[in-house]
Design a protein around this motif. Structure first.
Motif, PDB file in Angstrom:
ATOM      1  N   ALA A   6       0.835  -1.199   0.000  1.00  8.00           N
ATOM      2  CA  ALA A   6       0.000   0.000   0.000  1.00  8.00           C
ATOM      3  C   ALA A   6       0.871   1.251   0.000  1.00  8.00           C
ATOM      4  O   ALA A   6       1.785   1.384   0.805  1.00  8.00           O
ATOM      5  CB  ALA A   6      -0.921   0.008   1.215  1.00  8.00           C
ATOM      6  N   ALA A   7       0.587   2.134  -0.935  1.00  2.00           N
ATOM      7  CA  ALA A   7       1.354   3.369  -1.069  1.00  2.00           C
ATOM      8  C   ALA A   7       0.976   4.346   0.032  1.00  2.00           C
ATOM      9  O   ALA A   7      -0.150   4.339   0.521  1.00  2.00           O
ATOM     10  CB  ALA A   7       1.072   3.990  -2.433  1.00  2.00           C
ATOM     11  N   VAL A   8       1.930   5.170   0.412  1.00  2.49           N
ATOM     12  CA  VAL A   8       1.636   6.252   1.348  1.00  2.49           C
ATOM     13  C   VAL A   8       1.012   7.379   0.532  1.00  2.49           C
ATOM     14  O   VAL A   8       1.550   7.799  -0.487  1.00  2.49           O
ATOM     15  CB  VAL A   8       2.915   6.726   2.072  1.00  2.49           C
ATOM     16  N   LEU A   9      -0.128   7.841   0.963  1.00  4.49           N
ATOM     17  CA  LEU A   9      -0.845   8.894   0.254  1.00  4.49           C
ATOM     18  C   LEU A   9      -0.156  10.232   0.496  1.00  4.49           C
ATOM     19  O   LEU A   9       0.075  10.618   1.648  1.00  4.49           O
ATOM     20  CB  LEU A   9      -2.291   8.938   0.754  1.00  4.49           C
ATOM     21  N   PRO A  10       0.185  10.956  -0.556  1.00  6.10           N
ATOM     22  CA  PRO A  10       0.837  12.252  -0.359  1.00  6.10           C
ATOM     23  C   PRO A  10      -0.096  13.257   0.323  1.00  6.10           C
ATOM     24  O   PRO A  10      -1.298  13.285   0.050  1.00  6.10           O
ATOM     25  CB  PRO A  10       1.165  12.726  -1.775  1.00  6.10           C
ATOM     26  N   ASP A  11       0.462  14.063   1.205  1.00  4.20           N
ATOM     27  CA  ASP A  11      -0.284  15.152   1.831  1.00  4.20           C
ATOM     28  C   ASP A  11      -0.565  16.232   0.798  1.00  4.20           C
ATOM     29  O   ASP A  11       0.173  16.398  -0.179  1.00  4.20           O
ATOM     30  CB  ASP A  11       0.529  15.785   2.961  1.00  4.20           C
ATOM     31  N   VAL A  12      -1.594  17.005   1.042  1.00  2.61           N
ATOM     32  CA  VAL A  12      -1.885  18.207   0.257  1.00  2.61           C
ATOM     33  C   VAL A  12      -1.658  19.354   1.234  1.00  2.61           C
ATOM     34  O   VAL A  12      -2.561  19.767   1.957  1.00  2.61           O
ATOM     35  CB  VAL A  12      -3.340  18.188  -0.277  1.00  2.61           C
ATOM     36  N   LEU A  13      -0.421  19.804   1.308  1.00  2.00           N
ATOM     37  CA  LEU A  13      -0.019  20.783   2.314  1.00  2.00           C
ATOM     38  C   LEU A  13       0.914  21.835   1.736  1.00  2.00           C
ATOM     39  O   LEU A  13       1.627  21.585   0.766  1.00  2.00           O
ATOM     40  CB  LEU A  13       0.691  20.095   3.487  1.00  2.00           C
ATOM     41  N   ASP A  14       0.919  22.973   2.380  1.00  2.00           N
ATOM     42  CA  ASP A  14       1.825  24.072   2.083  1.00  2.00           C
ATOM     43  C   ASP A  14       1.929  24.895   3.360  1.00  2.00           C
ATOM     44  O   ASP A  14       1.181  24.655   4.315  1.00  2.00           O
ATOM     45  CB  ASP A  14       1.263  24.917   0.937  1.00  2.00           C
ATOM     46  N   GLU A  15       2.802  25.857   3.381  1.00  2.00           N
ATOM     47  CA  GLU A  15       2.940  26.707   4.559  1.00  2.00           C
ATOM     48  C   GLU A  15       1.784  27.699   4.649  1.00  2.00           C
ATOM     49  O   GLU A  15       1.224  28.114   3.635  1.00  2.00           O
ATOM     50  CB  GLU A  15       4.276  27.448   4.519  1.00  2.00           C
ATOM     51  N   ASP A  16       1.483  28.075   5.888  1.00  2.00           N
ATOM     52  CA  ASP A  16       0.530  29.151   6.190  1.00  2.00           C
ATOM     53  C   ASP A  16      -0.872  28.936   5.631  1.00  2.00           C
ATOM     54  O   ASP A  16      -1.528  29.894   5.231  1.00  2.00           O
ATOM     55  CB  ASP A  16       1.075  30.506   5.712  1.00  2.00           C
ATOM     56  N   LEU A  17      -1.364  27.711   5.638  1.00  2.00           N
ATOM     57  CA  LEU A  17      -2.734  27.456   5.200  1.00  2.00           C
ATOM     58  C   LEU A  17      -3.715  27.914   6.278  1.00  2.00           C
ATOM     59  O   LEU A  17      -3.401  27.937   7.461  1.00  2.00           O
ATOM     60  CB  LEU A  17      -2.936  25.969   4.913  1.00  2.00           C
ATOM     61  N   ARG A  18      -4.913  28.243   5.874  1.00  2.00           N
ATOM     62  CA  ARG A  18      -5.937  28.661   6.831  1.00  2.00           C
ATOM     63  C   ARG A  18      -6.519  27.449   7.556  1.00  2.00           C
ATOM     64  O   ARG A  18      -6.692  27.477   8.763  1.00  2.00           O
ATOM     65  CB  ARG A  18      -7.041  29.426   6.128  1.00  2.00           C
ATOM     66  N   VAL A  19      -6.850  26.368   6.807  1.00  2.00           N
ATOM     67  CA  VAL A  19      -7.432  25.164   7.403  1.00  2.00           C
ATOM     68  C   VAL A  19      -6.806  23.927   6.762  1.00  2.00           C
ATOM     69  O   VAL A  19      -6.723  23.837   5.536  1.00  2.00           O
ATOM     70  CB  VAL A  19      -8.964  25.097   7.182  1.00  2.00           C
ATOM     71  N   VAL A  20      -6.389  22.996   7.598  1.00  2.00           N
ATOM     72  CA  VAL A  20      -5.945  21.685   7.129  1.00  2.00           C
ATOM     73  C   VAL A  20      -6.935  20.654   7.661  1.00  2.00           C
ATOM     74  O   VAL A  20      -7.185  20.581   8.867  1.00  2.00           O
ATOM     75  CB  VAL A  20      -4.511  21.351   7.598  1.00  2.00           C
TER      76      VAL A  20
END
Length: 191
Positions: A6-20
Motif C-alpha cells: 500500500a502506497a503512502v498517500l501524499p499530503d496536500v499541504l503548504d505553509e501558512d494554510l488557513r485550514v488543514v
C-alpha cells in the motif's frame, strides 16, 4: 487487512494554510488512486462544497486546487488500511506526535479533525466533543467535525455540511458556494 505494498498517500499541504483537514488515515482505495477521499461513498467532497469551502464540488483528483484557497489535507496516521478500526492505539498516538511535528513545520491556522474518535485516541482526550477544542496541535487551533465517511450514519449530508460550515465561519474562510452562507446555522445533530 492492509495491503503489503500500500502506497503512502501524499499530503496536500503548504505553509501558512488557513485550514488543514485531518483524516484518521487513508483508505486503501484512496492510497491506490493517489488521491485523498477517493473511496466511493465518502462524503468529504460534497460536504466541503455544501459548507462553502469550495465554489463547486471537487473530484478527489482535483485535491491540489485546495491549496489555492488556503486549504490542505493530511491524516493522523499515514498507513493506509481498509478501515480505521485496524489501527492500534499505539499507531494513533505515534501518528498524533507525527502530525504535531508536521503541523508545526507548516503553521496552518486551524486543523479540522475529521471525526472525534480518532482525535480522542491520538491525543489522549477521551472527553473531546465535536466543535472547537481548547487544545492546539503544533500551534494550530483545533475544531472537530464529524467523520465524512459513508459509514457515519449519525450525520446525514446536510447536517454534515452544517458542521463543516460552522468550522469554516470560525476559521474566517469566505463562503465560496453560497449554499449555507455564514450562519447562524440550525442545530444539525446532537452533540
Amino acid at each position: 487487512m492492509t495491503a503489503p505494498d500500500a502506497a503512502v498517500l501524499p499530503d496536500v499541504l503548504d505553509e501558512d494554510l488557513r485550514v488543514v483537514f485531518v483524516g484518521i488515515n487513508p483508505g486503501l482505495t484512496s492510497a491506490a488512486a493517489g488521491h485523498s477521499f477517493h473511496t466511493p461513498g465518502n462524503r468529504f467532497w460534497p460536504a466541503l462544497h455544501r459548507a462553502g469551502f469550495t465554489p463547486r464540488q471537487l473530484r478527489a483528483e482535483e485535491e491540489r486546487l485546495l491549496l489555492g484557497w488556503g486549504l490542505g489535507i493530511t491524516s493522523i496516521v499515514r498507513r493506509p488500511t481498509a478501515r480505521a478500526a485496524q489501527l492500534s492505539r499505539d499507531e494513533l498516538v505515534a501518528g498524533g506526535r507525527d502530525l504535531a511535528e508536521r503541523v508545526g513545520a507548516i503553521r496552518p491556522r486551524w486543523l479540522a479533525m475529521l471525526g472525534v474518535t480518532g482525535y480522542r485516541a491520538a491525543f489522549g482526550l477521551p472527553r473531546a466533543r465535536l466543535g472547537p477544542q481548547d487544545a492546539t496541535i503544533g500551534g494550530a487551533r483545533v475544531w472537530v467535525v464529524p467523520n465524512p465517511s459513508g459509514l457515519n450514519a449519525h450525520f446525514p449530508p446536510r447536517a454534515l455540511a452544517v458542521e463543516f460550515a460552522r468550522m469554516r465561519v470560525a476559521a474566517g474562510v469566505p463562503d465560496r458556494s453560497g449554499i449555507l452562507g455564514d450562519g447562524p446555522f440550525p442545530d444539525s445533530a446532537p452533540r
